[in-house]
Design a protein around this motif. Structure first.
Motif, PDB file in Angstrom:
ATOM      1  N   UNK A  72       6.249   3.942  -3.143  1.00 33.56           N
ATOM      2  CA  UNK A  72       4.834   3.992  -3.541  1.00 33.56           C
ATOM      3  C   UNK A  72       4.180   5.288  -3.074  1.00 33.56           C
ATOM      4  N   UNK A  73       4.542   5.716  -1.865  1.00 33.98           N
ATOM      5  CA  UNK A  73       3.986   6.960  -1.338  1.00 33.98           C
ATOM      6  C   UNK A  73       4.447   8.170  -2.123  1.00 33.98           C
ATOM      7  N   UNK A  74       5.712   8.167  -2.535  1.00 32.47           N
ATOM      8  CA  UNK A  74       6.230   9.290  -3.335  1.00 32.47           C
ATOM      9  C   UNK A  74       5.506   9.360  -4.673  1.00 32.47           C
TER      10      UNK A  74
ATOM     11  N   UNK B 128      15.690   3.260   5.928  1.00 35.97           N
ATOM     12  CA  UNK B 128      15.204   2.948   4.582  1.00 35.97           C
ATOM     13  C   UNK B 128      13.686   3.071   4.497  1.00 35.97           C
ATOM     14  N   UNK B 129      13.021   2.929   5.640  1.00 36.33           N
ATOM     15  CA  UNK B 129      11.565   3.055   5.675  1.00 36.33           C
ATOM     16  C   UNK B 129      11.117   4.456   5.265  1.00 36.33           C
ATOM     17  N   UNK B 130      11.981   5.444   5.487  1.00 36.93           N
ATOM     18  CA  UNK B 130      11.637   6.823   5.129  1.00 36.93           C
ATOM     19  C   UNK B 130      11.576   7.030   3.620  1.00 36.93           C
ATOM     20  N   UNK B 131      12.176   6.094   2.876  1.00 36.93           N
ATOM     21  CA  UNK B 131      12.124   6.166   1.413  1.00 36.93           C
ATOM     22  C   UNK B 131      10.967   5.292   0.938  1.00 36.93           C
ATOM     23  N   UNK B 132       9.782   5.875   0.919  1.00 40.10           N
ATOM     24  CA  UNK B 132       8.541   5.171   0.564  1.00 40.10           C
ATOM     25  C   UNK B 132       8.253   5.418  -0.921  1.00 40.10           C
TER      26      UNK B 132
ATOM     27  N   UNK C 173       5.163  10.437   2.724  1.00 37.73           N
ATOM     28  CA  UNK C 173       6.329  10.045   1.931  1.00 37.73           C
ATOM     29  C   UNK C 173       7.196  11.259   1.616  1.00 37.73           C
ATOM     30  N   UNK C 174       6.561  12.383   1.322  1.00 34.63           N
ATOM     31  CA  UNK C 174       7.313  13.620   1.055  1.00 34.63           C
ATOM     32  C   UNK C 174       8.049  14.061   2.312  1.00 34.63           C
ATOM     33  N   UNK C 175       7.369  13.921   3.458  1.00 36.80           N
ATOM     34  CA  UNK C 175       8.006  14.265   4.737  1.00 36.80           C
ATOM     35  C   UNK C 175       9.220  13.374   4.988  1.00 36.80           C
ATOM     36  N   UNK C 176       9.103  12.092   4.608  1.00 38.82           N
ATOM     37  CA  UNK C 176      10.230  11.175   4.759  1.00 38.82           C
ATOM     38  C   UNK C 176      11.432  11.626   3.947  1.00 38.82           C
TER      39      UNK C 176
END
Length: 266
Positions: A228-230, A222-226, A237-240
C-alpha cells in the motif's frame, strides 16, 4: 568473473522449473484479475467479511476500489510471495549445496576456473531466474488487465510495486543462496534456506491475523515490502524496497566470499 558456459548450463537446468512456475502464476494471476468486476469483487469482499482473520493472515483485505489496489490485496499478500520464494529455495539448493553433497562440485572446480567465478556464475543463475519470473508476471499483468479492463490499470504504480517485489524476492534468494554456500550437507542447506523465509512469512501471517500480535511484524523482513505504501509513493515504503535490495546484495556477496574460502572436503 562470469563463466558463460557454466551460466548456460545452469540456465538450461532451470528453464523447466521456470516454465512450471510461470504456468502456475499465469493461472492464478489470470483468475484473480478476471474477478475485478462488481459481482466477483462483492463475492470476495463477502469472503473477507465472513473470514476476516484468515483473509487478513494472507494479506487479503476487502474494499479495494482500483485495479492496482485490488491486485495488491489479492495477489501480493500470498501468491506472488510464496511461488517465487519456493523457486528460490529449489534453485539455490540445486546450484550449490546439492553439487557439494553429491561430490559433483569436484568436476566444476577441477576445470581451469576460479572458485569465485563458479559461485558468482551460479549466483547469476538464481538472480536471472528471479528477475525472469517477476518480469514475466509484470508483462502478464499488463496484458491481462489491458485486454480485460482497458485503462483501469495504473501501469506506473504496478512497475513500482513489482520493483519492490523483485527486491523482496532477491533478498529471499540471497538467504537461500547463502545457506546453500555455508552448508556442505544438503539437509542443513535446505532446512535453513527454506526455514528462514518460511518462518518469516508465518510471523507476518500471525501479525496480520491478530491485532494483539501486530508487533511481531517487526521481526520479519516481509514488513519491508509495504504494498500500500509503494502504491501511495510513501517514502518509508520506498526506503523498505531499498533496504531489501541492499540486503540482497550483502547476502549474495557474503555467499560468494564464504564459498570461495570454505574447506569443501571434496
Amino acid at each position: 568473473m562470469l563463466n558463460f558456459t557454466l551460466y548456460k548450463y545452469g540456465m538450461k537446468g532451470s528453464w523447466k522449473m521456470l516454465l512450471i512456475f510461470a504456468a502456475v502464476l499465469t493461472m492464478y494471476v489470470s483468475i484473480i484479475i478476471s474477478m475485478f468486476d462488481p459481482e466477483m469483487m462483492s463475492l470476495l469482499d463477502d469472503y473477507a467479511k465472513a473470514m476476516p482473520e484468515i483473509m487478513a493472515a494472507v494479506g487479503m483485505t476487502a474494499g479495494a476500489a482500483t485495479m492496482i489496489g485490488f491486485m495488491s490485496s489479492y495477489l501480493y499478500g500470498f501468491i506472488l510471495l510464496i511461488f517465487p520464494m519456493v523457486f528460490s529455495i529449489l534453485c539455490a539448493n540445486r546450484l550449490i549445496a546439492r553439487h557439494v553433497d553429491r561430490g559433483s562440485m569436484t568436476y566444476l572446480l577441477a576445470a581451469p576456473v576460479k572458485r569465485r567465478t563458479v559461485v558468482f556464475t551460479q549466483m547469476k543463475v538464481i538472480a536471472t531466474g528471479i528477475f525472469a519470473l517477476v518480469l514475466f508476471v509484470t508483462v502478464l499483468e499488463i496484458i491481462i488487465c489491458e485486454a480485460s479492463f482497458p485503462g483501469e490499470l495504473e501501469i506506473g504504480k504496478l512497475l513500482a510495486l513489482n520493483a519492490g517485489l523483485l527486491s523482496l524476492q532477491l533478498f529471499i534468494g540471497g538467504i537461500c543462496f547463502l545457506c546453500s554456500c555455508i552448508f556442505s550437507d544438503n539437509r542443513y542447506a535446505v532446512g535453513l534456506g527454506a526455514g528462514i523465509p518460511a518462518l518469516a512469512y508465518i510471523l507476518q501471517m500471525l501479525s496480520n491475523f491478530n491485532e494483539k500480535l501486530e508487533n511481531i511484524k517487526y521481526a520479519t523482513f516481509f514488513t519491508l515490502f509495504d504494498t500500500n505504501g509503494i502504491i501511495a509513493g510513501e517514502a518509508g515504503a520506498i526506503a523498505g524496497m531499498i533496504v531489501l535490495f541492499a540486503g540482497a546484495v550483502v547476502l549474495f556477496t557474503a555467499a560468494i566470499v564464504i564459498f570461495s574460502k570454505k574447506d569443501l572436503h571434496i
